[in-house]
Design a protein around this motif. Sequence first.
Motif, PDB file in Angstrom:
ATOM      1  N   GLY A  86       0.818  -1.207   0.000  1.00 12.92           N
ATOM      2  CA  GLY A  86       0.000   0.000   0.000  1.00 12.92           C
ATOM      3  C   GLY A  86       0.851   1.256   0.000  1.00 12.92           C
ATOM      4  N   ASN A  87       1.914   1.259   0.802  1.00  8.54           N
ATOM      5  CA  ASN A  87       2.794   2.415   0.841  1.00  8.54           C
ATOM      6  C   ASN A  87       3.708   2.474  -0.368  1.00  8.54           C
ATOM      7  N   VAL A  88       4.207   1.322  -0.821  1.00  9.03           N
ATOM      8  CA  VAL A  88       5.082   1.289  -1.994  1.00  9.03           C
ATOM      9  C   VAL A  88       4.356   1.826  -3.222  1.00  9.03           C
ATOM     10  N   LEU A  89       3.111   1.438  -3.385  1.00 11.77           N
ATOM     11  CA  LEU A  89       2.338   1.813  -4.573  1.00 11.77           C
ATOM     12  C   LEU A  89       1.532   3.092  -4.378  1.00 11.77           C
ATOM     13  N   PHE A  90       1.738   3.761  -3.255  1.00 15.83           N
ATOM     14  CA  PHE A  90       1.056   5.028  -2.986  1.00 15.83           C
ATOM     15  C   PHE A  90      -0.447   4.836  -2.906  1.00 15.83           C
ATOM     16  N   ASN A  91      -0.829   3.657  -2.420  1.00 17.16           N
ATOM     17  CA  ASN A  91      -2.242   3.355  -2.239  1.00 17.16           C
ATOM     18  C   ASN A  91      -2.576   3.217  -0.756  1.00 17.16           C
ATOM     19  N   THR A  92      -1.925   3.986   0.074  1.00 18.13           N
ATOM     20  CA  THR A  92      -2.167   3.936   1.508  1.00 18.13           C
ATOM     21  C   THR A  92      -3.624   4.304   1.788  1.00 18.13           C
ATOM     22  N   THR A  93      -4.296   3.463   2.557  1.00 19.67           N
ATOM     23  CA  THR A  93      -5.711   3.699   2.853  1.00 19.67           C
ATOM     24  C   THR A  93      -5.901   3.905   4.349  1.00 19.67           C
ATOM     25  N   GLY A  94      -7.143   4.141   4.727  1.00 18.07           N
ATOM     26  CA  GLY A  94      -7.462   4.286   6.136  1.00 18.07           C
ATOM     27  C   GLY A  94      -7.274   3.007   6.921  1.00 18.07           C
ATOM     28  N   ASN A  95      -7.122   1.884   6.214  1.00 21.22           N
ATOM     29  CA  ASN A  95      -6.936   0.592   6.873  1.00 21.22           C
ATOM     30  C   ASN A  95      -5.515   0.050   6.746  1.00 21.22           C
ATOM     31  N   THR A  96      -4.625   0.781   6.089  1.00 23.68           N
ATOM     32  CA  THR A  96      -3.236   0.344   5.992  1.00 23.68           C
ATOM     33  C   THR A  96      -2.627   0.318   7.397  1.00 23.68           C
ATOM     34  N   PRO A  97      -2.066  -0.823   7.834  1.00 28.37           N
ATOM     35  CA  PRO A  97      -1.630  -0.944   9.233  1.00 28.37           C
ATOM     36  C   PRO A  97      -0.679   0.153   9.693  1.00 28.37           C
ATOM     37  N   GLU A  98       0.335   0.468   8.881  1.00 30.98           N
ATOM     38  CA  GLU A  98       1.325   1.457   9.316  1.00 30.98           C
ATOM     39  C   GLU A  98       0.736   2.860   9.410  1.00 30.98           C
ATOM     40  N   ASN A  99      -0.346   3.100   8.682  1.00 32.04           N
ATOM     41  CA  ASN A  99      -1.028   4.386   8.772  1.00 32.04           C
ATOM     42  C   ASN A  99      -1.636   4.549  10.168  1.00 32.04           C
ATOM     43  N   GLY A 100      -2.411   3.559  10.593  1.00 34.16           N
ATOM     44  CA  GLY A 100      -3.012   3.632  11.922  1.00 34.16           C
ATOM     45  C   GLY A 100      -1.980   3.595  13.030  1.00 34.16           C
ATOM     46  N   THR A 101      -0.933   2.782  12.845  1.00 36.49           N
ATOM     47  CA  THR A 101       0.111   2.679  13.867  1.00 36.49           C
ATOM     48  C   THR A 101       0.821   4.010  14.065  1.00 36.49           C
ATOM     49  N   ALA A 102       1.165   4.667  12.961  1.00 35.66           N
ATOM     50  CA  ALA A 102       1.866   5.948  13.067  1.00 35.66           C
ATOM     51  C   ALA A 102       0.983   7.004  13.717  1.00 35.66           C
ATOM     52  N   TRP A 103      -0.267   7.091  13.278  1.00 38.39           N
ATOM     53  CA  TRP A 103      -1.212   8.058  13.878  1.00 38.39           C
ATOM     54  C   TRP A 103      -1.287   7.862  15.389  1.00 38.39           C
ATOM     55  N   ARG A 104      -1.500   6.624  15.804  1.00 35.57           N
ATOM     56  CA  ARG A 104      -1.605   6.347  17.240  1.00 35.57           C
ATOM     57  C   ARG A 104      -0.309   6.668  17.960  1.00 35.57           C
ATOM     58  N   SER A 105       0.806   6.320  17.354  1.00 34.99           N
ATOM     59  CA  SER A 105       2.093   6.569  17.996  1.00 34.99           C
ATOM     60  C   SER A 105       2.317   8.049  18.242  1.00 34.99           C
ATOM     61  N   PHE A 106       2.020   8.872  17.250  1.00 39.39           N
ATOM     62  CA  PHE A 106       2.251  10.316  17.417  1.00 39.39           C
ATOM     63  C   PHE A 106       1.319  10.907  18.469  1.00 39.39           C
ATOM     64  N   PHE A 107       0.071  10.440  18.515  1.00 33.93           N
ATOM     65  CA  PHE A 107      -0.820  10.950  19.557  1.00 33.93           C
ATOM     66  C   PHE A 107      -0.457  10.398  20.930  1.00 33.93           C
ATOM     67  N   ILE A 108       0.176   9.235  20.976  1.00 32.42           N
ATOM     68  CA  ILE A 108       0.709   8.744  22.240  1.00 32.42           C
ATOM     69  C   ILE A 108       1.820   9.667  22.724  1.00 32.42           C
ATOM     70  N   VAL A 109       2.689  10.100  21.807  1.00 35.99           N
ATOM     71  CA  VAL A 109       3.740  11.047  22.183  1.00 35.99           C
ATOM     72  C   VAL A 109       3.120  12.333  22.717  1.00 35.99           C
TER      73      VAL A 109
END
Length: 556
Positions: A86-109
């Motif tokens: 998804g990230n390689v092909l620029f098709n990152t979606t709302g369900n792409t795992p690393e998308n949700g993980t990064a969002w949560r991580s930054f709000f955890i910070v």
Amino acid sequence: MKRIHFVLYSFLLMLVVGLSACSKDFLERPPTDAIVDGSFYQTDEQVLAATSLLYSRVWFDYNDKASYNLGDFRAGTAYSAWNDRGNVLFNTTGNTPENGTAWRSFFIVVGQSNLAIENINRYAGAGVSPEVKKMAIAEARYMRALAYRFLVMNWGAVPIIENNLALLSDTSITRNTVSSVWRFITNEMRAVVEDLPLTSMRPGRLNKWAAEAMLARFYLTRAGVSAEGNGQRNQQFLDSAKYYAERVITQSPYRLLSNYADLFKYPYDNNSESIFSLQWAYSPGAWGSQNSTPAYLAYSADIANGDGWGGDKGATWWMISLYDGITATPSGGLQGRTLDQRLKATFMLPGFHYPEITQSIPGGKQELVFPFTGSDNNFLSIKKYVCGKAEDMDGKAAQQYYEYDTYMMRLAEVYLIYAEAELGNQASTSDAKAMAYFNAVHTRSGLPEYEEELTIDVIQKERFIEFAMEGMAWYDLVSLHYWNPTKAYEILNSQDRGLFFTQPDKFPDPTNWTFTKTPWATQDRTINANSGNFLLPIPAAELSQAPNLNKPPVDY
């Protein structure tokens, strides 16, 4: 904002559990109730122990996989052939795992930083010195500002949260505009400059220079935010970027390492070029306090510690084409070699030798010689953050447990920030100081001095090569997109991200390589970046729990 509440508070409780086994002196261990027990913040040592979490555990989910998925795969400097597509092909979606993980991580910070500020202000006793109290709060504000820099550059308008507790009774929280987020984090970092000590209180801790270096980065990017895509960056912010960059270059204690490869050879933690790094510890059993990323980058178990799951990851065709000396052939391939030492320190080509890494071979071991395999496709595997087996690291490595730190700001970036800020809105510059700072980075790689005028293309190419596989390239493209979106799309859409074959002229000691695109791999070689998919979509799980995130953003 119920989802954000849950993420922030449930994870905060987990932060302190499991950190107790950290062996790194920097990560003083607080008791398991350190975050929530007001009686804990009674001495300098206790306050420093509490804020040590901000340098590691709260960033773990970002560092684990999201850092390279967003920073490099999405940017096109590297790719994975079978995973993370998804990230390689620029098709990152709302369900792409690393998308949700990064969002949560930054709000955890953000949440952890807010809580640290709240607790220190409320509970710090008479035994806490004013200097430590001021520094600890500044550390938290620094981390919060940096987290918001990642949030606004990935998702655009996001909600600014300075007080976790206020959210419990506020159901109207919505996103804030991009310009107001940048104003907030710049103002925060300016305040932090005044409160951090000139010299780090302990190795790896933030100091005034780390804040000034980050201000230089913020102002350079913010200059483009003000342009709103019209191609003219804000000169006042460019001047501020240049001002802070020069102060760090000329007055701070930081110095470029003479050998680029040493930046990623064990033990490199907190070296003279590292202005700010995430501080990881080798602590088997204390999940989240270690650097797990090398497990996913090392190409084989032959050079790893029960992991080594990065066999399908490597440099893209586009990335390899950037290195001086590797040129296009009439048949559409690439061929050559480069004097640029950064290639070997970043990606492995067949025949590259790495004496610092032990390689298991049938019947024994040897220094790593990256193998030549395949017939029509292979991978130029990732070297950065891959330091080998436990025996190569004084025993401080095990499966998914590595100690070495993650760079968040190196002095080399500050040199290039000055050069770009001096270039500003000009088509080119030959300014002597900008040229000198640019060449300090350029010639360190083994290349001859660059003598032509600097342009944005030249500086961007230097940044792509210098920081490949450090999670930086995507944010360079976002910075460009603020003031010249057309150019950002052109760079992304010109990249080839498909399979190819790299053949040395001889093995195991090659002097030249030929690169040929895999003839049957014609699908998914390029992407289509545009205004509709450039920014990441807010994770679906967050939108379902916090519908206010769908509302138009407002100024903060």
